[in-house]
Scaffold this active site. Structure first.
Site, short mmCIF file in Angstrom:
data_model
loop_
_atom_site.label_atom_id
_atom_site.label_comp_id
_atom_site.label_asym_id
_atom_site.label_seq_id
_atom_site.Cartn_x
_atom_site.Cartn_y
_atom_site.Cartn_z
N ASP A 11 0.15 -1.44 0.09
CA ASP A 11 0.45 -0.18 0.25
C ASP A 11 0.88 1.72 0.01
OD1 ASP A 11 -1.72 2.33 0.46
OD2 ASP A 11 -2.65 1.19 1.76
N TYR A 227 1.22 -0.44 15.93
CA TYR A 227 1.21 -1.62 15.02
C TYR A 227 1.50 -0.65 14.06
CZ TYR A 227 -0.21 -5.94 16.96
OH TYR A 227 0.62 -7.10 18.01
N LYS A 230 -0.06 -2.56 7.08
CA LYS A 230 -1.31 -3.51 6.77
C LYS A 230 -0.92 -5.07 6.57
CE LYS A 230 -4.81 -1.18 5.10
NZ LYS A 230 -4.93 -0.90 7.31
#
Length: 363
Positions: A11, A227, A230
Site C-alpha cells: 500500500d 502497529y 497493513k
C-alpha cells in the site's frame, strides 16, 4: 523449464482515502517492471491493484527470496510512493517501514508470495489478492481447496489427488512452523489454522513435495510501541492435473466468510469476491474484498489475465456478503464486530488504561 512466480504487494497510498489505487501509480509501476524485463531480470509481469494495494505479479528464473527481484520491487514501491506524495494520496508509503532496502523484502512492510517449480505442459495458476483483511484470510479457502471433498471432488475421484496434501503452517508470534499431512492430521491441523490470525497457512505441497500453493503470512510490524503497516495478503495457487481444478480453487469464495480487518484493521467482516474494477472498498472502508486473476504460463510468460470474480455466478456471494456486512455493522463498537482488544491494529486501549489505572479498585 524451471520458473519462479513472485507476487509482491504494498500500500503506497490510497485514492481517495483507503479506497483505490491511483492510475498514475499503476503506470509508474508498469514502467519500472518494463525496464526490469528489458534488462533480463524478469521474464514477464502484470501490474494490477486490489483496493488501495499495488500488486506486482512477476515471473523470472532467479528463485524465491532473490535479492535482485526483491530490491527491484522495493525500488518500484519507492518510486510509486514519490508519485503518491506528489498527488497527496492518503497514507503515502505506509507499507514501507524502513528507509532503505536490506537484502530481502520480508519484514520491511510489503507482502510477498512466491513459488518455484518446473513448468508443466499446461500450467494454469490463480493469483488471489485481498484488501482490508489479514494474512490468515486464506486459511479457510486453502483448507477447502486442498482438504475438503465437499469443495474439491478431485480429492475423492482423481487418482493423483486422492492421497492428500501437506500444509505448512506458521506461528507468526513465535516464528515457528509445522507441517500437517491431510487427511490423516486434519483434526490436529484445524486446532491451529482455526486461529487464523496467529497460525496462517504459508504453503501447500503434494506428498512428494511439489509446491501447490503459496501465501503471504507477513503480520503487522510492531514498532515504537504501536502497529505499523497493513497485511492485505496475496496467494498463488497452481491448478489442474495433480492440483485442484480452477473451479475447485475458486469455489470456496462462493460462500462469504468472516475475516479480520475492515475499518482501521479492527473489525470482523465478510470477504466479498469481486472483479478488479469492483475492488474499491468504500462502505466503512469495506467490506473486505478478494480478487482472483488467472494466467496460463507459457515458458514463463503470463498469458492472461482472466478476471474470475467478474463472473455473474458470484452475484449471490456478493449479495450475501452485503447482508452479512449490514448485520455486523449493527454491532458498532461492540464485539463480535470489533476485534478483541489484543488483536486490534489501531487502539487507544493502552493510553486509556494508563489514564484510568488509579481509578480501578479491588473487588
Amino acid at each position: 523449464m524451471k520458473v519462479t512466480v513472485s507476487v509482491i504487494k504494498a500500500d503506497i497510498g490510497g485514492f481517495v482515502g483507503h479506497s483505490d489505487a491511483h492510475p498514475d501509480c499503476l503506470c509508474t509501476a508498469d514502467s519500472a517492471l518494463a525496464r526490469a524485463k528489458e534488462k533480463g531480470l524478469l521474464i514477464d509481469y502484470h501490474v494490477t491493484k486490489c483496493g488501495d494495494d499495488l500488486q506486482l505479479i512477476m515471473t523470472h528464473q532467479k528463485g524465491e527470496n532473490n535479492g535482485d527481484i526483491h530490491e527491484m520491487a522495493w525500488d518500484t514501491f519507492v518510486e510509486c510512493t514519490e508519485v503518491a506524495k506528489k498527488l497527496k494520496l492518503y497514507g503515502a508509503g505506509q507499507d514501507l517501514l524502513t528507509d532503505a532496502f536490506s537484502g530481502n523484502i520480508k519484514g520491511m512492510g510489503p507482502g510477498a508470495a512466491e513459488m518455484e517449480f518446473e513448468e508443466r505442459v499446461s500450467e494454469p495458476i490463480v493469483v488471489f489478492m485481498a484488501d482490508k483483511t489479514s494474512s490468515g484470510a486464506w486459511n479457510m479457502p486453502l483448507y477447502k481447496m486442498f482438504a475438503d471433498p465437499f469443495n474439491t471432488i478431485g480429492l475423492v475421484i482423481a487418482e493423483n489427488m486422492h492421497q492428500g496434501f501437506k500444509f505448512e503452517v506458521h506461528d507468526v508470534k513465535e516464528s515457528k512452523k509445522i507441517t500437517f499431512k491431510t487427511p490423516e492430521e486434519i483434526y490436529d491441523m484445524l486446532v491451529f489454522i482455526g486461529a487464523a490470525n496467529r497460525y496462517p497457512v504459508k504453503a501447500v505441497y503434494t506428498l512428494s513435495g511439489e509446491i501447490a500453493a503459496s501465501s503471504s503470512t507477513q503480520k503487522l510490524a510492531f514498532l515504537a510501541g504501536r502497529y505499523v503497516g497493513k497485511d492485505d495478503p496475496v496467494c498463488i495457487v497452481r491448478c489442474q492435473g495433480a492440483f485442484p481444478a480452477v473451479g475447485e480453487a475458486l469455489e470456496p469464495f462462493a460462500k462469504p466468510y468472516l475475516v479480520e480487518g475492515w475499518m482501521r484493521g479492527s473489525h470482523y467482516g465478510p470477504l466479498m469476491p469481486v472483479s478488479v474494477a469492483q475492488s474499491q472498498p468504500t462502505r466503512f472502508d469495506g467490506p473486505p474484498r478478494v480478487t482472483a486473476l488467472g494466467f496460463q504460463l507459457s515458458e514463463g510468460r503470463l498469458v492472461g489475465p482472466r478476471d474470475f470474480f467478474a463472473d455473474v455466478s458470484y452475484d449471490q456471494a456478493r449479495q450475501k456478503a452485503n447482508d452479512m456486512a449490514y448485520m455486523m455493522r449493527e454491532h458498532g463498537p461492540f464485539e463480535p464486530h470489533r476485534l478483541p482488544l489484543d488483536e486490534m491494529e489501531y487502539t487507544t486501549m493502552p493510553q486509556v488504561s494508563r489514564k484510568l489505572e488509579s481509578r480501578f479498585e479491588a473487588i
